[in-house]
Design a protein around this motif. Structure first.
Motif, short mmCIF file in Angstrom:
data_model
loop_
_atom_site.label_atom_id
_atom_site.label_comp_id
_atom_site.label_asym_id
_atom_site.label_seq_id
_atom_site.Cartn_x
_atom_site.Cartn_y
_atom_site.Cartn_z
N ALA A 158 -11.30 1.46 5.67
CA ALA A 158 -10.56 0.51 4.84
C ALA A 158 -10.02 1.20 3.59
CB ALA A 158 -11.46 -0.66 4.47
N LYS A 159 -10.85 2.05 2.99
CA LYS A 159 -10.40 2.78 1.81
C LYS A 159 -9.21 3.68 2.14
CE LYS A 159 -15.02 2.94 -0.28
NZ LYS A 159 -16.16 3.82 -0.63
N SER A 207 0.78 -1.23 0.00
CA SER A 207 0.00 0.00 0.00
C SER A 207 0.81 1.28 0.00
CB SER A 207 -0.95 0.01 1.21
OG SER A 207 -0.22 -0.08 2.41
N ARG A 222 -8.17 -3.75 0.72
CA ARG A 222 -9.08 -4.16 -0.35
C ARG A 222 -9.71 -5.53 -0.11
NH1 ARG A 222 -4.74 -1.72 -2.80
NH2 ARG A 222 -3.66 -3.71 -3.04
N ASP A 223 -9.10 -6.32 0.78
CA ASP A 223 -9.57 -7.69 1.01
C ASP A 223 -10.18 -7.83 2.39
OD1 ASP A 223 -8.38 -8.89 -1.47
OD2 ASP A 223 -6.54 -8.17 -0.52
N ARG A 259 -14.44 -3.54 1.47
CA ARG A 259 -14.04 -2.55 0.46
C ARG A 259 -14.96 -1.33 0.44
NH1 ARG A 259 -15.56 -7.07 -2.64
NH2 ARG A 259 -17.63 -6.88 -3.62
#
Length: 484
Positions: free
Chosen positions: A402-403, A66, A408-409, A397
């Motif tokens: 989370a964003k 990331s 993403r998972d 997601r």
């Protein structure tokens, strides 16, 4: 003079040392017989070391996956499509020295806590004596000490908490250098360049993911259709997809028949005759209970076909005055369950109030990346009709936190009773799922409804907000079902 109950505990892992602390607090005279150091495999060779190694791998994975999306610049040439070299590396020797240092420190802290409580710790190998039960109802425990002498102890109650050891295949014997059991990986000074992991259960998946993150080229050999066959199928699917996306070679329906070392390489022969090669092989094909040569049969302690000691929900064995706790019972191979079994045994033996073990409130976690945490009834329980429940799965997601973090998972899944809406189980797949599962554990343990979970404030933005949102969606589904 007031009678003091004598307790002897064979094994100093979580089941043993937690039992010792409880028994001492309740006024018993307690002796712990231990061979390798208090903490057992959980502290010395399994849970603490592996999760310490995984902590390093987790940092590397988070950065590698990331940093670019989050706008982090690396001065020494960030990887791109032309030069996909890793940004960070690892000194495995240094990592492993830290792992062992922390394990020893934890064992030392446990020993201090136990001795401060007034418990006697004897170094040696304990076993039940051949004399059986004495006229006063006591049991004999024999301690084989390092100098060859044998000490005899009398106990009003005995707790066996001897744990397990890695299972070995006849044609895949670990040598500690190229063919490794999971207890031997912490002696490696250099990162395995090509690591073959045999076994896709919790241990195999955790180590495969960790070494892939540290920089090894990992092949995971699974005899089953998918990784983590005992876990939630949706969770296992997410993890396998992540493994493959990160470059791991996951071989399903592939049973290893033999492993042999040829110089500085290893050859793994599969049941279909295929041979795969690498620089190292980690065997993660289950465990064997340490119950042989303990005098169990002579004492009337029943074991099952796998050598696990049979116990009831208050940790009693089939022999009066003999209890058992932890992995050697095969009840639920978690340190938290071992500790609870040990405490329950002492409450029962010493006449204190006791609540029998309830496995449906146990939270467990697989320390992969992402983590997989579960509690209560499962998808398998619902599918087979063991529990009538509705479920909802909410992907992470769509979660704002989370964003922000580039996650993403993963997902949050809840199971609830269709009529009452009582939460009976849950699954979280996410970074730090082991922390996020606690709110669902509270709901399961206290029979909370989806309405109660949904109406509890959560921080915005937070990953835990997905738990409340999943509960809201279950509430809506329940209302729609009632109105149809």
């Amino acid at each position: 003079m007031e009678h003091v109950t004598r307790i002897v505990i064979i094994g100093g892992g979580p089941g043993g040392y937690e039992a010792a602390l409880v028994a001492a607090q309740l006024g018993a005279e307690v002796t712990v017989v231990d061979r390798d150091g208090l903490g057992g495999s959980a502290v010395l060779t399994d849970c603490v070391p592996s999760k310490t190694l995984i902590a390093t791998a987790e940092v590397m994975t988070t950065f590698d996956s990331s940093y670019e999306e989050l706008g982090i610049l690396v001065a020494d040439g960030a990887p791109d499509a032309v030069d996909p070299a890793r940004v960070v590396g690892v000194d495995l020797g240094k990592v492993n020295r830290r792992v062992k240092r922390l394990a020893i420190a934890q064992s030392h802290d446990i020993t201090q806590a136990v001795t401060r409580a007034g418990v006697t710790v004897l170094r040696g190998r304990g076993r039940l004596g051949t004399g059986g039960q004495g006229l006063d109802g006591s049991r004999e425990v024999l301690v084989d000490q390092a100098d060859g002498s044998v000490e005899s102890l009398r106990a009003d109650a005995v707790l066996i908490a001897t744990g397990v050891r890695p299972r070995e295949l006849p044609d895949a014997q670990p040598d500690g250098e190229r063919i490794l059991a999971w207890t031997q990986v912490y002696d490696l000074e250099e990162l395995p360049r090509e690591l073959i992991v045999v076994g896709s259960g919790v241990t195999g998946a955790e180590f495969a993911g960790a070494y892939q993150a540290l920089g090894s080229n990992v092949t995971l050999v699974s005899s089953r259709d998918r990784v983590l066959p005992g876990e939630d199928p949706d969770a296992a699917e997410v993890l396998e997809d992540v493994f493959r996306r990160r470059g791991m070679n996951v071989m399903g329906r592939s049973r290893a028949e033999s492993v042999k070392r040829i110089g500085d390489r290893v050859e793994v022969t599969l049941a279909d005759g295929k041979v795969i090669t690498g620089t190292h092989c980690l065997m993660a094909v289950g465990s064997i209970p340490n119950t042989a040569d303990l005098g169990l049969e002579e004492a009337g302690v029943a074991v099952n076909d796998w050598g696990q000691i049979k116990v009831d929900r208050v940790s009693r064995t089939s022999a009066p005055g003999v209890y058992a706790a932890g992995d050697c019972t095969g009840v639920f191979m978690l340190a938290s369950v071992a500790a609870m079994q040990g405490r329950i045994a002492m409450y029962h033996a010493l006449g204190d109030a006791v609540q029998p073990l309830n496995l449906k409130t146990v939270a467990s976690n697989v320390f992969t990346d992402p983590e997989i945490a579960t509690v209560g009834y499962t998808h398998a329980d619902v599918s087979c009709g063991k529990m009538d429940a509705v479920e909802i799965k909410l992907p992470l997601r769509g979660n704002p936190r989370a964003k922000m973090q580039g996650i993403r998972d993963g997902f949050v899944k809840l199971f609830a009773r269709p009529g009452t809406g009582i939460v009976v189980g849950g699954v979280v797949v996410a970074p730090r799922a082991s922390e996020l599962i606690h709110s669902i554990s509270l709901a399961v343990d206290n029979n909370l409804t989806v309405e109660q979970v949904a109406n509890t404030f959560t921080v915005y933005p937070s990953l835990s907000g997905s738990t409340a949102e999943a509960a809201r969606q279950l509430h809506i589904r329940k209302r729609e079902g009632a109105g149809s």
